[in-house]
Design a protein around this motif. Structure first.
Motif, PDB file in Angstrom:
ATOM      1  N   GLY A   1       0.883  -1.360   0.015  1.00 36.96           N
ATOM      2  CA  GLY A   1      -0.060   0.029   0.092  1.00 36.96           C
ATOM      3  C   GLY A   1       0.850   1.297  -0.133  1.00 36.96           C
ATOM      4  N   GLY A   2       0.453   2.197  -1.137  1.00 37.00           N
ATOM      5  CA  GLY A   2       1.431   3.374  -1.287  1.00 37.00           C
ATOM      6  C   GLY A   2       0.712   4.542  -0.795  1.00 37.00           C
TER       7      GLY A   2
ATOM      8  N   TYR B   1      -0.482  17.326  14.466  1.00 38.67           N
ATOM      9  CA  TYR B   1      -0.067  16.082  13.451  1.00 38.67           C
ATOM     10  C   TYR B   1       1.350  15.860  13.805  1.00 38.67           C
ATOM     11  CZ  TYR B   1      -4.661  15.833  11.009  1.00 38.67           C
ATOM     12  OH  TYR B   1      -5.962  15.576  10.631  1.00 38.67           O
TER      13      TYR B   1
ATOM     14  N   PRO C   1      -6.380   0.181   3.133  1.00 39.04           N
ATOM     15  CA  PRO C   1      -7.549   0.630   4.013  1.00 39.04           C
ATOM     16  C   PRO C   1      -8.271  -0.522   4.516  1.00 39.04           C
ATOM     17  CG  PRO C   1      -7.647   1.206   1.706  1.00 39.04           C
ATOM     18  CD  PRO C   1      -6.348   0.636   1.787  1.00 39.04           C
TER      19      PRO C   1
ATOM     20  N   GLY D   1       1.866   3.800   4.137  1.00 40.02           N
ATOM     21  CA  GLY D   1       2.645   2.941   3.478  1.00 40.02           C
ATOM     22  C   GLY D   1       3.829   3.733   3.087  1.00 40.02           C
TER      23      GLY D   1
ATOM     24  N   ILE E   1     -17.100  11.384   1.066  1.00 45.07           N
ATOM     25  CA  ILE E   1     -16.905  12.881   0.694  1.00 45.07           C
ATOM     26  C   ILE E   1     -17.096  13.124  -0.622  1.00 45.07           C
ATOM     27  CG2 ILE E   1     -15.031  14.411   1.089  1.00 45.07           C
ATOM     28  CD1 ILE E   1     -14.090  13.217   3.460  1.00 45.07           C
TER      29      ILE E   1
ATOM     30  N   MET F   1     -15.879  10.456  -3.604  1.00 46.81           N
ATOM     31  CA  MET F   1     -15.009   9.303  -2.822  1.00 46.81           C
ATOM     32  C   MET F   1     -15.941   8.687  -1.893  1.00 46.81           C
ATOM     33  SD  MET F   1     -11.576  10.476  -3.496  1.00 46.81           S
ATOM     34  CE  MET F   1     -10.886   9.230  -2.408  1.00 46.81           C
TER      35      MET F   1
ATOM     36  N   THR G   1      -4.602  10.797  -0.711  1.00 49.76           N
ATOM     37  CA  THR G   1      -4.115  11.987  -0.892  1.00 49.76           C
ATOM     38  C   THR G   1      -3.255  12.152  -1.910  1.00 49.76           C
ATOM     39  OG1 THR G   1      -2.367  11.358   0.458  1.00 49.76           O
ATOM     40  CG2 THR G   1      -3.981  12.260   1.742  1.00 49.76           C
TER      41      THR G   1
ATOM     42  N   LEU H   1       4.718  -2.265  -2.385  1.00 54.52           N
ATOM     43  CA  LEU H   1       3.873  -2.654  -3.544  1.00 54.52           C
ATOM     44  C   LEU H   1       2.770  -1.982  -3.429  1.00 54.52           C
ATOM     45  CD1 LEU H   1       3.887  -6.640  -2.434  1.00 54.52           C
ATOM     46  CD2 LEU H   1       5.496  -5.269  -4.113  1.00 54.52           C
TER      47      LEU H   1
ATOM     48  N   ASP I   1      -5.010   4.444   8.403  1.00 54.90           N
ATOM     49  CA  ASP I   1      -5.838   5.221   9.174  1.00 54.90           C
ATOM     50  C   ASP I   1      -6.931   4.406  10.226  1.00 54.90           C
ATOM     51  OD1 ASP I   1      -7.354   4.681   7.203  1.00 54.90           O
ATOM     52  OD2 ASP I   1      -8.151   6.977   6.885  1.00 54.90           O
TER      53      ASP I   1
ATOM     54  N   ALA J   1      -1.387  -6.890  -4.313  1.00 53.07           N
ATOM     55  CA  ALA J   1      -1.030  -8.185  -3.309  1.00 53.07           C
ATOM     56  C   ALA J   1      -2.462  -8.830  -2.931  1.00 53.07           C
ATOM     57  CB  ALA J   1      -0.489  -7.684  -1.877  1.00 53.07           C
TER      58      ALA J   1
ATOM     59  N   THR K   1      -7.789  10.257   9.687  1.00 55.46           N
ATOM     60  CA  THR K   1      -7.105  11.335   9.176  1.00 55.46           C
ATOM     61  C   THR K   1      -5.549  10.936   8.407  1.00 55.46           C
ATOM     62  OG1 THR K   1      -6.019  11.758  11.321  1.00 55.46           O
ATOM     63  CG2 THR K   1      -8.053  12.974  10.999  1.00 55.46           C
ATOM     64  N   MET K   2      -5.127  11.820   8.110  1.00 56.72           N
ATOM     65  CA  MET K   2      -3.525  11.648   7.503  1.00 56.72           C
ATOM     66  C   MET K   2      -2.777  11.460   8.970  1.00 56.72           C
ATOM     67  SD  MET K   2      -3.242  14.534   4.706  1.00 56.72           S
ATOM     68  CE  MET K   2      -3.774  15.844   5.990  1.00 56.72           C
ATOM     69  N   GLU K   3      -3.170  12.070  10.001  1.00 53.58           N
ATOM     70  CA  GLU K   3      -2.417  11.959  11.173  1.00 53.58           C
ATOM     71  C   GLU K   3      -2.387  10.490  11.569  1.00 53.58           C
ATOM     72  OE1 GLU K   3       0.266  13.061  12.307  1.00 53.58           O
ATOM     73  OE2 GLU K   3       0.361  12.281  14.592  1.00 53.58           O
TER      74      GLU K   3
HETATM   75  C1  LIG Z   1     -11.838  13.762  -0.135  1.00 56.71           C
HETATM   76  C2  LIG Z   1     -11.087  13.549   1.320  1.00 56.71           C
HETATM   77  C3  LIG Z   1     -10.728  14.499   2.342  1.00 56.71           C
HETATM   78  C4  LIG Z   1      -9.853  14.333   3.463  1.00 56.71           C
HETATM   79  N1  LIG Z   1      -9.667  15.274   4.273  1.00 56.71           N
HETATM   80  C5  LIG Z   1      -8.913  15.162   5.129  1.00 56.71           C
HETATM   81  C6  LIG Z   1      -8.309  16.238   5.847  1.00 56.71           C
HETATM   82  O1  LIG Z   1      -8.577  17.317   5.648  1.00 56.71           O
HETATM   83  N2  LIG Z   1      -7.536  15.716   6.817  1.00 56.71           N
HETATM   84  C7  LIG Z   1      -6.938  14.892   7.299  1.00 56.71           C
HETATM   85  O2  LIG Z   1      -6.203  14.559   8.156  1.00 56.71           O
HETATM   86  N3  LIG Z   1      -7.534  13.654   6.510  1.00 56.71           N
HETATM   87  C8  LIG Z   1      -8.345  13.735   5.523  1.00 56.71           C
HETATM   88  N4  LIG Z   1      -8.813  12.772   4.627  1.00 56.71           N
HETATM   89  C9  LIG Z   1      -8.535  11.349   5.134  1.00 56.71           C
HETATM   90  C10 LIG Z   1      -7.025  11.025   4.734  1.00 56.71           C
HETATM   91  O3  LIG Z   1      -6.675  11.169   3.333  1.00 56.71           O
HETATM   92  C11 LIG Z   1      -6.763   9.420   4.972  1.00 56.71           C
HETATM   93  O4  LIG Z   1      -7.031   9.294   6.283  1.00 56.71           O
HETATM   94  C12 LIG Z   1      -5.283   9.064   4.723  1.00 56.71           C
HETATM   95  O5  LIG Z   1      -4.996   9.575   3.533  1.00 56.71           O
HETATM   96  C13 LIG Z   1      -5.415   7.405   4.774  1.00 56.71           C
HETATM   97  O6  LIG Z   1      -4.233   6.913   4.327  1.00 56.71           O
HETATM   98  P1  LIG Z   1      -3.667   5.287   4.374  1.00 56.71           P
HETATM   99  O7  LIG Z   1      -2.447   5.081   3.907  1.00 56.71           O
HETATM  100  O8  LIG Z   1      -4.125   4.966   5.720  1.00 56.71           O
HETATM  101  O9  LIG Z   1      -4.742   4.779   3.325  1.00 56.71           O
HETATM  102  P2  LIG Z   1      -4.899   5.089   1.562  1.00 56.71           P
HETATM  103  O10 LIG Z   1      -4.341   6.448   1.402  1.00 56.71           O
HETATM  104  O11 LIG Z   1      -6.255   4.498   1.307  1.00 56.71           O
HETATM  105  O12 LIG Z   1      -3.456   4.154   1.043  1.00 56.71           O
HETATM  106  C14 LIG Z   1      -3.772   2.556   0.873  1.00 56.71           C
HETATM  107  C15 LIG Z   1      -2.990   2.407  -0.237  1.00 56.71           C
HETATM  108  O13 LIG Z   1      -3.036   0.887  -0.368  1.00 56.71           O
HETATM  109  C16 LIG Z   1      -3.242   0.423  -1.881  1.00 56.71           C
HETATM  110  N5  LIG Z   1      -3.829  -0.652  -1.840  1.00 56.71           N
HETATM  111  C17 LIG Z   1      -4.990  -1.210  -1.412  1.00 56.71           C
HETATM  112  N6  LIG Z   1      -4.973  -2.740  -1.663  1.00 56.71           N
HETATM  113  C18 LIG Z   1      -3.873  -2.814  -2.167  1.00 56.71           C
HETATM  114  C19 LIG Z   1      -3.469  -4.214  -2.460  1.00 56.71           C
HETATM  115  N7  LIG Z   1      -4.105  -5.304  -2.317  1.00 56.71           N
HETATM  116  N8  LIG Z   1      -2.096  -4.380  -2.876  1.00 56.71           N
HETATM  117  C20 LIG Z   1      -1.613  -3.284  -3.034  1.00 56.71           C
HETATM  118  N9  LIG Z   1      -1.810  -1.921  -2.782  1.00 56.71           N
HETATM  119  C21 LIG Z   1      -2.924  -1.741  -2.074  1.00 56.71           C
HETATM  120  C22 LIG Z   1      -4.284   1.627  -2.267  1.00 56.71           C
HETATM  121  O14 LIG Z   1      -4.401   1.876  -3.778  1.00 56.71           O
HETATM  122  C23 LIG Z   1      -3.590   2.879  -1.655  1.00 56.71           C
HETATM  123  O15 LIG Z   1      -2.629   3.549  -2.306  1.00 56.71           O
HETATM  124  C24 LIG Z   1      -9.539  12.739   3.706  1.00 56.71           C
HETATM  125  C25 LIG Z   1      -9.878  12.190   2.679  1.00 56.71           C
HETATM  126  C26 LIG Z   1     -10.425  12.009   1.699  1.00 56.71           C
HETATM  127  C27 LIG Z   1     -10.717  11.181   0.480  1.00 56.71           C
END
Ligand SMILES: Cc1cc2nc3c(=O)[nH]c(=O)nc-3n(C[C@H](O)[C@H](O)[C@H](O)COP(=O)(O)OP(=O)(O)OC[C@H]3O[C@@H](n4cnc5c(N)ncnc54)[C@H](O)[C@@H]3O)c2cc1C
Length: 455
Positions: free
Chosen positions: A11-12, A66, A270, A16, A299, A392, A43, A33, A422, A239, A431-433
């Motif tokens: 997960g990137g 954060y 996620p 990740g 959202i 989304m 993001t 990966l 998250d 994966a 959140t991103m944090e």
């Molecule tokens: C429109 C929007 C607005 C937001 N606003 C805010 C904000 O203002 N402030 C804030 O703090 N947060 C905000 N968030 C939340 C924040 O973006 C997320 O909480 C955070 O980016 C999640 O990161 P993550 O790495 O946990 O998951 P993700 O960003 O979903 O990353 C997971 C990655 O895993 C990959 N993946 C999935 N399955 C597989 C697999 N089987 N093999 C390989 N790769 C895989 C996906 O393609 C993805 O790239 C917002 C989210 C959205 C959508």
């Protein structure tokens, strides 16, 4: 003795990316990966081809608390692209505005209920209820997990004017759910985190924004770190299952039938993508059930290019007064100092967008323009030059009543497999944090493993 372990991050997204960056910084051999053709997960920048512009998939705000996200930004060299304005703008229909902040007079105004029509009695009640709320965030009533945020506000005696001007909007921003269904406990937990961080840093937590697009903020710097440390990034690498044999991770089975060898894995996908990946892990049923129950909240973001300025007073403006269709307007001219050759770019966010998520893009834009005209007198004659609607449906996991306590920790029963993302257990909502903190916890667990020397 150098560690010969092969670390694979699945997960990137931010969780990740942060895991891969921090493992690489610790001198580990890392492979990342990512199932898509780009990094950044939820993001990322999004090209508007006709205008050769790159707004984001959704405007993201950043709280000054954060800490882990700032650690990541420091690692990738982009910390300078976050700005914290002194105060935020609340806007009512007709164009009336109030300023709100966490310091000085704007902070007193927030405490007393920032609504311009609040009576003296309302203001006194707002101050009392706010202090009661702060106390109950740190000393939570036992039934808080059974209440919606709305029920809790009512019990605290928070007047409608203070809720309208601040609290309902803030609660929606914190957990992306309307107060009528959001879990009061989740809101209170995040507020408690904010209070603790405010005490730790000796300044209240405030809200800021990136001054550049999300790829520049999160991804470009990560590429530089990866190049420097020899991290291998595999794109379109889906994966399917983390292979565990005799209690240790041996590889990652891929959708194309191949296996990527691994001695340790960070699974940073996620909750919507976790099914199947942990099948070899004894406790997988429990984690899958939690992932399912956490569900999703939608959202809708819109990047709206107008033929004239809206007359904003700040970079971020909250639309108050039951707007429902947009909860925040971001003025990218003010945020990024950009020119207006392509028109004036405004990024609109609708959190908890259950009504909008299935509407066609043109309907969303019409609805939003109607709303902007109610709030911004300057929008009366404004024309849309270009619009990009980004729905989304699974923007974040859901934080409604009944979801408290479901989030799994980063540690699993197999020491060489950790989970991040998250939705795993952190001090924050979705959140991103939360993503960055989960990565920090996951990486810490792996870095505590005994070194695997060459045999
Ligand atoms: C429109 C929007 C607005 C937001 N606003 C805010 C904000 O203002 N402030 C804030 O703090 N947060 C905000 N968030 C939340 C924040 O973006 C997320 O909480 C955070 O980016 C999640 O990161 P993550 O790495 O946990 O998951 P993700 O960003 O979903 O990353 C997971 C990655 O895993 C990959 N993946 C999935 N399955 C597989 C697999 N089987 N093999 C390989 N790769 C895989 C996906 O393609 C993805 O790239 C917002 C989210 C959205 C959508």
């Amino acid at each position: 003795m150098s560690d010969q372990r092969r670390y694979v991050v699945i997960g990137g997204g931010l969780a990740g990316l942060a895991s891969a960056v921090w493992l690489a910084e610790a001198g580990k051999q890392v492979t990342l990966l990512e199932r898509r053709g780009r990094l950044g997960g939820r993001t990322h920048a999004l090209e508007v081809a006709p205008l050769r512009d790159v707004p984001d998939n959704g405007q993201h705000v950043i709280a000054s608390g954060y800490d882990h996200l700032f650690r990541y930004l420091t690692s990738v060299g982009t910390r300078q692209y976050v700005k914290f304005p002194h105060q935020g703008v609340l806007r009512w229909p007709g164009g009336r505005t109030a300023m709100m902040g966490t310091k000085g007079l704007p902070a007193v105004r927030a405490l007393l209920g920032a609504h311009p029509d609040a009576s003296a009695g309302d203001r006194a009640r707002a101050a009392l209820a706010t202090m009661r709320m702060g106390w109950q965030c740190l000393n939570q009533p036992t039934d808080l997990a059974e209440l919606t945020t709305e029920q809790w506000f009512q019990r605290l005696g928070m007047p409608d004017t203070a809720r309208e001007a601040l609290w309902d909007w803030l609660a929606l921003g914190i957990a992306a759910e309307p107060v009528r269904q959001e879990s009061a406990k989740i809101f209170a937990d995040v507020m408690a985190t904010g209070i603790r961080l405010g005490v730790k840093h000796r300044r209240p937590v405030s809200i800021g924004y990136p001054t550049t697009d999300l790829d520049t903020l999160f991804v470009s710097g990560a590429h530089r770190v990866f190049e420097r440390h020899g991290v291998a990034v595999h794109y379109r690498a889906v994966a399917r299952r983390i292979v565990i044999e005799d209690g240790v991770v041996t590889g990652v089975a891929m959708a194309d039938g191949g296996v990527v060898p691994a001695d340790a894995v960070v699974c940073a996908v996620p909750n919507s993508s976790i099914a199947g990946l942990l099948d070899d892990l004894p406790e997988h049923d429990e984690i899958y059930a939690a992932a399912d129950k956490l569900g999703y909240t939608p959202i809708v973001s819109t990047n709206l290019y107008l033929d004239r300025p809206l007359g904003t007073k700040g970079a971020m403006e909250a639309l108050i007064g039951g707007a429902g269709v947009i909860d925040e307007v971001f003025d990218r001219q003010r945020m990024h100092g950009r020119g207006t050759l392509n028109g004036w770019l405004y990024c609109l966010t609708t959190s908890g967008a259950y009504d909008q998520i299935h509407k066609p893009g043109h309907e969303v834009v019409d609805e939003q323009m109607d709303l902007l005209r109610r709030y911004y007198p300057e929008a009366a004659e404004a024309k849309v030059v270009h619009a990009q609607v980004v729905p989304m449906p699974r923007a974040t996991f859901s934080q409604v009543v009944g979801t408290d306590g479901l989030r799994p920790g980063q540690r699993t029963s197999v020491p060489t497999l950790v989970i991040a993302g998250d939705w795993t257990r952190t001090d924050w909502s979705a959140t991103m944090e939360s993503a960055a903190q989960s990565a920090a916890k996951a990486v810490d667990l792996l870095l505590k493993l005994p070194v695997l020397a060459k045999v």
